[in-house]
Design an enzyme around this catalytic site. Sequence first.
Site, PDB file in Angstrom:
ATOM      1  N   ARG A  39       0.811  -1.212   0.000  1.00 47.15           N
ATOM      2  CA  ARG A  39       0.000   0.000   0.000  1.00 47.15           C
ATOM      3  C   ARG A  39       0.852   1.274   0.000  1.00 47.15           C
ATOM      4  O   ARG A  39       0.541   2.257  -0.671  1.00 47.15           O
ATOM      5  CB  ARG A  39      -0.932   0.000   1.213  1.00 47.15           C
ATOM      6  CG  ARG A  39      -1.676   1.323   1.342  1.00 47.15           C
ATOM      7  CD  ARG A  39      -2.984   1.168   2.023  1.00 47.15           C
ATOM      8  NE  ARG A  39      -2.870   1.438   3.437  1.00 47.15           N
ATOM      9  CZ  ARG A  39      -3.916   1.622   4.233  1.00 47.15           C
ATOM     10  NH1 ARG A  39      -5.130   1.547   3.769  1.00 47.15           N
ATOM     11  NH2 ARG A  39      -3.741   1.862   5.503  1.00 47.15           N
ATOM     12  N   MET A  45     -12.597   5.454  -3.587  1.00 48.22           N
ATOM     13  CA  MET A  45     -12.980   4.326  -2.736  1.00 48.22           C
ATOM     14  C   MET A  45     -11.793   3.596  -2.113  1.00 48.22           C
ATOM     15  O   MET A  45     -11.898   2.425  -1.743  1.00 48.22           O
ATOM     16  CB  MET A  45     -13.839   3.338  -3.537  1.00 48.22           C
ATOM     17  CG  MET A  45     -15.097   3.950  -4.117  1.00 48.22           C
ATOM     18  SD  MET A  45     -16.058   4.866  -2.906  1.00 48.22           S
ATOM     19  CE  MET A  45     -16.877   3.495  -2.099  1.00 48.22           C
ATOM     20  N   ASN A  48     -13.263  14.944   2.134  1.00 48.51           N
ATOM     21  CA  ASN A  48     -13.981  13.780   1.619  1.00 48.51           C
ATOM     22  C   ASN A  48     -15.478  14.018   1.704  1.00 48.51           C
ATOM     23  O   ASN A  48     -15.958  14.616   2.670  1.00 48.51           O
ATOM     24  CB  ASN A  48     -13.623  12.540   2.460  1.00 48.51           C
ATOM     25  CG  ASN A  48     -14.346  11.296   1.984  1.00 48.51           C
ATOM     26  OD1 ASN A  48     -14.387  11.003   0.784  1.00 48.51           O
ATOM     27  ND2 ASN A  48     -14.931  10.546   2.916  1.00 48.51           N
ATOM     28  N   HIS A  79     -19.052  12.155   2.037  1.00 42.28           N
ATOM     29  CA  HIS A  79     -19.566  10.857   2.480  1.00 42.28           C
ATOM     30  C   HIS A  79     -21.104  10.906   2.502  1.00 42.28           C
ATOM     31  O   HIS A  79     -21.686  11.857   3.028  1.00 42.28           O
ATOM     32  CB  HIS A  79     -19.034  10.524   3.878  1.00 42.28           C
ATOM     33  CG  HIS A  79     -19.484   9.177   4.335  1.00 42.28           C
ATOM     34  ND1 HIS A  79     -18.885   8.013   3.924  1.00 42.28           N
ATOM     35  CD2 HIS A  79     -20.521   8.807   5.132  1.00 42.28           C
ATOM     36  CE1 HIS A  79     -19.525   6.989   4.442  1.00 42.28           C
ATOM     37  NE2 HIS A  79     -20.522   7.437   5.188  1.00 42.28           N
ATOM     38  N   GLU A 135     -27.933  14.630  -4.821  1.00 43.00           N
ATOM     39  CA  GLU A 135     -28.217  16.021  -5.220  1.00 43.00           C
ATOM     40  C   GLU A 135     -27.682  16.993  -4.165  1.00 43.00           C
ATOM     41  O   GLU A 135     -27.148  18.042  -4.484  1.00 43.00           O
ATOM     42  CB  GLU A 135     -29.733  16.225  -5.381  1.00 43.00           C
ATOM     43  CG  GLU A 135     -30.284  15.589  -6.646  1.00 43.00           C
ATOM     44  CD  GLU A 135     -31.813  15.510  -6.651  1.00 43.00           C
ATOM     45  OE1 GLU A 135     -32.336  14.952  -7.625  1.00 43.00           O
ATOM     46  OE2 GLU A 135     -32.470  15.981  -5.674  1.00 43.00           O
ATOM     47  N   GLU A 184     -25.221  16.278  -2.107  1.00 46.74           N
ATOM     48  CA  GLU A 184     -23.747  16.158  -2.120  1.00 46.74           C
ATOM     49  C   GLU A 184     -23.136  17.192  -3.054  1.00 46.74           C
ATOM     50  O   GLU A 184     -22.129  17.824  -2.738  1.00 46.74           O
ATOM     51  CB  GLU A 184     -23.326  14.761  -2.604  1.00 46.74           C
ATOM     52  CG  GLU A 184     -23.582  13.655  -1.611  1.00 46.74           C
ATOM     53  CD  GLU A 184     -23.009  12.316  -2.097  1.00 46.74           C
ATOM     54  OE1 GLU A 184     -21.975  12.301  -2.764  1.00 46.74           O
ATOM     55  OE2 GLU A 184     -23.633  11.285  -1.796  1.00 46.74           O
TER      56      GLU A 184
END
Length: 206
Positions: free
Chosen positions: A67, A92, A109, A111, A174, A176
Site C-alpha cells: 500500500r 474508494m 472527503n 460521504h 443532489e 452532495e
Amino acid sequence: MSLKKVAIFISGRGSNLESLLKKRDMGRIKCEIPFVLSNREDARGLQIAEEKGIKTYLINHRDYPVRKDFESAVLQLTEKHEVDIIVLAGFMKVLSAYFVRTFNKPIINIHPSLLPSFPGLNSQNRALEYGVKFAGCTVHFVTEDVDAGPIIGQEIIPVFNDDSEESIALRILEREHILLSEALSIVINGNYEIIGRRVFVNHDKD
Ligand code: GRF
C-alpha cells in the site's frame, strides 16, 4: 494571489467531479485543477475530466502489492503538481496515516451519510434499513481515522415512506453536489478554524 491547486481523486461515476467542474467553469469555485486521479481504469469520471481538458492519471492500487508504494506514487504526483488541497470525490480507497501525514495539507472527503452515523460502505441503504427519518451527507477533513475527521458541512434530507435505496441515494447525491462545492470553497478561502473536532467557518469573509 495565485489560485489554489486542487487535485480531485475519484474511483467511479464522477458526478461530484462533474458538478465541481461545472461550478468552476461558472466561476463559483476559484481554483486550478492540475489533475484528476483515479485508482480504477473503468471510472467514468476519467472521461468527464478528459472532455474538459483536465489532465488525468490512473494509478491502480492493484499494481502495487504494498500500500505504501501505491500511496508514494500518488504523493509524487501531488508534489510534482504542487497540490494544495485534495478532494476525495468518490475515491474508494482508504488513505493511510502515512499518506495523510506526508501530504500534510487539507484533504476533504464527501460521504453519503450524516456522520458519525453510517461510516463505511453502502451508507444510504444502511440508513434506510435502520429506519432513520432524516438522512444526508457530510464533507469532512480526512484524518488518520476513516470517515471520522472534523466536519466542514452537512446536508439533510427527510426519509419518506415510499423511499427505496435508489430514491434516497439520488436525493442525497443532489445534496452532495451542493455541499461539496460549498465546503471546497471554504477550504480554498481558508476562512475557517479547527478547534478540537469543531470547524468554525467565518462566513463574513466569503
Ligand atoms: C458519492 O455518494 C460519495 O458520497 C461517495 O461515493 C459516491 C461517489 O459518487 N463517497 P460520484 O462518483 O461522485 O458520482
